[in-house]
Design an enzyme around this catalytic site. Structure first.
Site, mmCIF file in Angstrom:
data_model
loop_
_atom_site.group_PDB
_atom_site.id
_atom_site.type_symbol
_atom_site.label_atom_id
_atom_site.label_comp_id
_atom_site.label_asym_id
_atom_site.label_seq_id
_atom_site.Cartn_x
_atom_site.Cartn_y
_atom_site.Cartn_z
ATOM 1 N N ASP A 60 0.857 -1.177 0.000
ATOM 2 C CA ASP A 60 0.000 0.000 0.000
ATOM 3 C C ASP A 60 0.896 1.231 0.000
ATOM 4 O O ASP A 60 2.053 1.178 0.417
ATOM 5 C CB ASP A 60 -0.906 -0.023 1.227
ATOM 6 C CG ASP A 60 -2.064 0.950 1.110
ATOM 7 O OD1 ASP A 60 -2.160 1.638 0.080
ATOM 8 O OD2 ASP A 60 -2.861 1.018 2.053
ATOM 9 N N ASP A 248 -8.095 -7.423 0.290
ATOM 10 C CA ASP A 248 -7.251 -7.580 1.474
ATOM 11 C C ASP A 248 -8.078 -7.149 2.666
ATOM 12 O O ASP A 248 -8.960 -6.303 2.534
ATOM 13 C CB ASP A 248 -5.985 -6.708 1.378
ATOM 14 C CG ASP A 248 -6.285 -5.246 1.680
ATOM 15 O OD1 ASP A 248 -6.078 -4.819 2.828
ATOM 16 O OD2 ASP A 248 -6.747 -4.512 0.771
#
Length: 340
Positions: A60, A248
């Site tokens: 991320d 996720d």
């Protein structure tokens, strides 16, 4: 993708994840940047070697921290300024720096820096977040162009809250970045995937599904579609029905640490949840599950939690990730066999 925010899936080893059958993990740029820091990661030869993981890694960008650490950050035109939650030190993350950090990390999929507004943000604030995210995507694209031989994949992030016009504008802006560049005679450029951000920050399930209903059909059909931070098994099934490919979420590992287990996955995506700390499991000698923990009874796992043994959280985590990964296997099989 199992969550390995700080280079570890809590309570598990890389071999555990491999045995579970996962081929990809998610780690966080912001947290790894602060600790252990890029010097350590670089000296280790990248994150894969540092954590002994042979599979893929998605990192991320730190954009979610723009939301979650709102009290210790300031959004600037060129990036976001943070106060470290560890020692209060000041740091500036720009689209360029975030890509440089992810290059050192050596992730297989790098996310572009974005602004993730909260679910309570006004439409004006969400619109501003979209504008900044688009601006940062253009800045990131200039850096990506310099990495002609990079094997990294780059995903752009679509923001816009629950506002249809802003969501579609954000998508159009990101698609336009690659089209405009190619039109100017530049080398081939394109985002390798598109992520949908800002739908796990307080919105209701119905609001999330409404956004997916109109947004996903407009997304490029030949690129992976990644719904960030989602979610429950029901959320995943509903999102897959709408055309989403990647997910996720902290739910399977976080719930495991509190003794909450996902069990008995069956056709039709039916399942049960149990709290293994409940007294009724003290003498329950039924196996924890019928797959990777069939050698352990629920009574034994109950005992581990009641006595505070770390093995309890480890086994519960193995159970929940096995459940989630089998759910994804079932979804893939049903798609292949035209059952979904």
């Amino acid at each position: 993708m199992p969550i390995a925010t700080k280079a570890v899936v809590k309570n598990l080893t890389a071999d555990d994840i491999k045995d579970l059958g996962s081929k990809i993990l998610l780690s966080n740029t912001y947290h790894l940047y602060l600790t252990p820091g890029m010097e350590v990661i670089k000296k280790a030869g990248g994150l894969h070697k540092f954590m002994d993981w042979e599979g893929a890694i998605l990192t991320d960008s730190g954009g979610f921290q723009v939301f979650s650490l709102s009290k210790i950050r300031k959004i600037l035109p060129g990036g976001v300024e943070f106060r470290s939650h560890l020692d209060g030190s000041k740091h500036l993350l720009t689209p360029k720096k975030v890509l440089e950090i992810q290059k050192i990390i050596g992730s297989d999929i790098a996310m572009i820096l974005d602004v993730c507004p909260s679910s309570t943000a006004s439409e004006k604030e969400v619109g501003e977040a979209v504008e900044i995210t688009t601006k940062w995507a253009k800045m990131a694209q200039k850096e990506i162009k310099k990495q002609k031989h990079s094997k990294q994949l780059f995903f752009a992030i679509i923001q816009g809250g629950v506002h249809k016009d802003l969501r579609l504008k954000a998508l159009g802006d990101l698609v336009g970045i690659e089209k405009n560049f190619s039109a100017k005679g530049g080398p081939a450029f394109g985002w390798d995937g598109y992520a949908i951000g800002g739908l796990a920050v307080g919105e209701s399930n119905s609001e999330m599904y409404q956004v997916l209903d109109y947004l996903v059909p407009e997304m490029p059909i030949d690129k992976p579609r990644y719904l960030m931070g989602v979610g429950t098994p029901e959320n995943i099934v509903q999102a897959v029905r709408r055309g989403v490919d990647m997910f996720d979420c902290v739910i399977p590992t976080r719930e495991a640490r509190h003794g909450r287990l996902y069990v008995d996955l069956s056709n039709g995506y039916k399942y049960k949840t149990v709290n293994i700390t409940n007294a009724k499991f003290k003498k329950d000698f039924f196996p924890v599950n019928k797959t990777n923990l069939k050698q352990y009874s629920r009574a034994y796992l109950h005992h581990l939690f009641k006595t505070g043994e770390p093995l309890g959280m480890r086994l519960a985590t193995l159970n929940n990730l096995d459940f989630y990964l089998r759910l994804m296997e079932q979804l893939r099989s049903d798609i292949k066999n035209n059952k979904l």
